[in-house]
Design a protein around this motif. Structure first.
Motif, mmCIF file in Angstrom:
data_model
loop_
_atom_site.group_PDB
_atom_site.id
_atom_site.type_symbol
_atom_site.label_atom_id
_atom_site.label_comp_id
_atom_site.label_asym_id
_atom_site.label_seq_id
_atom_site.Cartn_x
_atom_site.Cartn_y
_atom_site.Cartn_z
ATOM 1 N N ASP A 32 0.860 -1.171 0.000
ATOM 2 C CA ASP A 32 0.000 0.000 0.000
ATOM 3 C C ASP A 32 0.903 1.228 0.000
ATOM 4 O O ASP A 32 1.613 1.485 0.970
ATOM 5 C CB ASP A 32 -0.904 -0.011 1.232
ATOM 6 N N SER A 33 0.907 1.984 -1.087
ATOM 7 C CA SER A 33 1.807 3.129 -1.197
ATOM 8 C C SER A 33 1.194 4.421 -0.673
ATOM 9 O O SER A 33 1.896 5.419 -0.535
ATOM 10 C CB SER A 33 2.228 3.313 -2.658
ATOM 11 N N THR A 34 -0.091 4.438 -0.367
ATOM 12 C CA THR A 34 -0.721 5.687 0.084
ATOM 13 C C THR A 34 -0.253 6.095 1.479
ATOM 14 O O THR A 34 -0.035 7.276 1.734
ATOM 15 C CB THR A 34 -2.255 5.568 0.081
ATOM 16 N N PHE A 35 -0.064 5.119 2.392
ATOM 17 C CA PHE A 35 0.372 5.457 3.739
ATOM 18 C C PHE A 35 1.790 6.036 3.756
ATOM 19 O O PHE A 35 2.018 7.085 4.360
ATOM 20 C CB PHE A 35 0.270 4.238 4.664
ATOM 21 N N PRO A 36 2.780 5.396 3.093
ATOM 22 C CA PRO A 36 4.123 6.002 3.100
ATOM 23 C C PRO A 36 4.159 7.397 2.466
ATOM 24 O O PRO A 36 4.881 8.277 2.945
ATOM 25 C CB PRO A 36 4.968 5.014 2.296
ATOM 26 N N LYS A 37 3.364 7.623 1.416
ATOM 27 C CA LYS A 37 3.331 8.943 0.789
ATOM 28 C C LYS A 37 2.771 9.981 1.756
ATOM 29 O O LYS A 37 3.309 11.082 1.893
ATOM 30 C CB LYS A 37 2.494 8.913 -0.495
ATOM 31 N N ALA A 38 1.683 9.623 2.436
ATOM 32 C CA ALA A 38 1.087 10.549 3.403
ATOM 33 C C ALA A 38 2.041 10.801 4.565
ATOM 34 O O ALA A 38 2.149 11.921 5.063
ATOM 35 C CB ALA A 38 -0.239 9.989 3.914
ATOM 36 N N TRP A 39 2.754 9.773 4.991
ATOM 37 C CA TRP A 39 3.723 9.914 6.088
ATOM 38 C C TRP A 39 4.842 10.876 5.690
ATOM 39 O O TRP A 39 5.247 11.733 6.473
ATOM 40 C CB TRP A 39 4.287 8.544 6.446
ATOM 41 N N LYS A 41 4.765 13.273 3.621
ATOM 42 C CA LYS A 41 4.293 14.659 3.559
ATOM 43 C C LYS A 41 4.304 15.295 4.943
ATOM 44 O O LYS A 41 4.614 16.465 5.094
ATOM 45 C CB LYS A 41 2.870 14.709 2.983
ATOM 46 N N VAL A 42 3.958 14.513 5.974
ATOM 47 C CA VAL A 42 3.865 15.039 7.323
ATOM 48 C C VAL A 42 5.236 15.059 8.016
ATOM 49 O O VAL A 42 5.627 16.043 8.630
ATOM 50 C CB VAL A 42 2.845 14.220 8.152
ATOM 51 N N ILE A 43 5.971 13.940 7.915
ATOM 52 C CA ILE A 43 7.282 13.824 8.581
ATOM 53 C C ILE A 43 8.306 13.361 7.538
ATOM 54 O O ILE A 43 8.611 12.167 7.434
ATOM 55 C CB ILE A 43 7.218 12.822 9.748
ATOM 56 N N PRO A 44 8.861 14.269 6.749
ATOM 57 C CA PRO A 44 9.745 13.861 5.659
ATOM 58 C C PRO A 44 11.101 13.316 6.113
ATOM 59 O O PRO A 44 11.771 12.623 5.354
ATOM 60 C CB PRO A 44 9.923 15.144 4.835
ATOM 61 N N THR A 45 11.514 13.570 7.331
ATOM 62 C CA THR A 45 12.850 13.141 7.774
ATOM 63 C C THR A 45 12.866 11.757 8.420
ATOM 64 O O THR A 45 13.926 11.205 8.666
ATOM 65 C CB THR A 45 13.405 14.153 8.802
ATOM 66 N N THR A 46 11.700 11.186 8.687
ATOM 67 C CA THR A 46 11.623 9.885 9.352
ATOM 68 C C THR A 46 10.984 8.860 8.425
ATOM 69 O O THR A 46 9.995 9.144 7.760
ATOM 70 C CB THR A 46 10.777 10.000 10.645
ATOM 71 N N GLU A 47 11.578 7.660 8.433
ATOM 72 C CA GLU A 47 11.010 6.571 7.632
ATOM 73 C C GLU A 47 9.662 6.145 8.214
ATOM 74 O O GLU A 47 9.501 6.108 9.431
ATOM 75 C CB GLU A 47 11.956 5.363 7.629
ATOM 76 N N PRO A 48 8.695 5.818 7.368
ATOM 77 C CA PRO A 48 7.390 5.386 7.889
ATOM 78 C C PRO A 48 7.502 4.022 8.563
ATOM 79 O O PRO A 48 8.332 3.190 8.172
ATOM 80 C CB PRO A 48 6.505 5.324 6.647
ATOM 81 N N PRO A 49 6.668 3.751 9.570
ATOM 82 C CA PRO A 49 6.695 2.426 10.208
ATOM 83 C C PRO A 49 6.125 1.368 9.269
ATOM 84 O O PRO A 49 5.368 1.672 8.350
ATOM 85 C CB PRO A 49 5.798 2.612 11.440
ATOM 86 N N MET A 50 6.509 0.137 9.533
ATOM 87 C CA MET A 50 5.992 -0.981 8.745
ATOM 88 C C MET A 50 4.573 -1.287 9.210
ATOM 89 O O MET A 50 4.306 -1.328 10.407
ATOM 90 C CB MET A 50 6.863 -2.216 8.939
ATOM 91 N N THR A 51 3.667 -1.488 8.277
ATOM 92 C CA THR A 51 2.294 -1.865 8.598
ATOM 93 C C THR A 51 2.179 -3.387 8.539
ATOM 94 O O THR A 51 3.029 -4.054 7.936
ATOM 95 C CB THR A 51 1.320 -1.218 7.604
#
Length: 200
Positions: A32-39, A41-51
């Motif tokens: 699902d690429s929508t969650f990492p993209k949204a993440w 946008k909000v926190i560009p310096t941190t990698e998104p967590p694994m779902t």
């Protein structure tokens, strides 16, 4: 009403539409690429967590023809007895009775009762005594068996089984509370299943 029933039944049986089974659906890619993209946008310096969907493997495709082997995963809370092992047949002690699972078996979920689980691979048969659990048979000739406890049948001492059966039978006859009766009945049921597995 009766005059119209034959017309309604005829229409219902001739309809081309049918609801697909879950096994008829293609194995979808779960990324699902929508969650990492949204993440980002909000926190560009941190990698998104694994779902959770990142850890789930896609379901194998249901074959068009019946395979010659059944792939079995047999797991316990503390170990994995079989992992993707290809076998000819598995006989499961389901609560509805003994259930033989061959390649191409219809998708099924079965609750296990105390009894013997036998894995057939050519002329070799490996038997386990399971105390309970569940079996998930998938339409793509995969079976997942999850047991609470299991022990190879050849590691069970028949003398200890007879001793335990006598002890729990005596406890059942002298039990005074409902809790004592329930505990004793479980002991009798399990030891009776042990005894039947060893003698049968």
């Amino acid at each position: 009403m009766l005059r119209q029933s034959s017309r309604l039944l005829t229409r219902a049986t001739t309809m081309a539409w049918r609801r697909p089974f879950s096994t008829d659906l293609p194995a979808a890619n779960r990324v699902d690429s929508t969650f990492p993209k949204a993440w980002k946008k909000v926190i560009p310096t941190t990698e998104p967590p694994m779902t959770p969907s990142a850890f789930i493997k896609p379901r194998p495709v249901t074959p068009s023809s019946i395979p010659s082997k059944l792939s079995v995963n047999f797991v316990l809370p503390y170990s994995s007895e079989l992992s993707g092992k290809e076998v000819d047949m598995v006989i499961i002690p389901a609560t509805t009775g003994q259930m033989g699972v061959l390649p191409g078996h219809v998708a099924t979920i079965a609750e296990l009762k105390p009894g013997v689980l036998s894995v057939h691979e050519g002329n070799d048969v490996t038997k386990y005594f399971v105390s309970g659990g569940f079996a998930f048979v998938h339409a793509n000739s995969f079976a997942d068996i999850v047991a609470v406890e299991a022990v190879p049948l050849d590691q069970i001492d028949p003398n200890l089984v007879q001793k335990g059966l006598m002890e729990f039978t005596q406890k059942l006859s002298t039990a005074s509370t409902d809790e004592e009766k329930a505990e004793a009945q479980i002991g009798v049921d399990v030891h009776s299943a042990f005894n039947a597995a060893l003698t049968g």
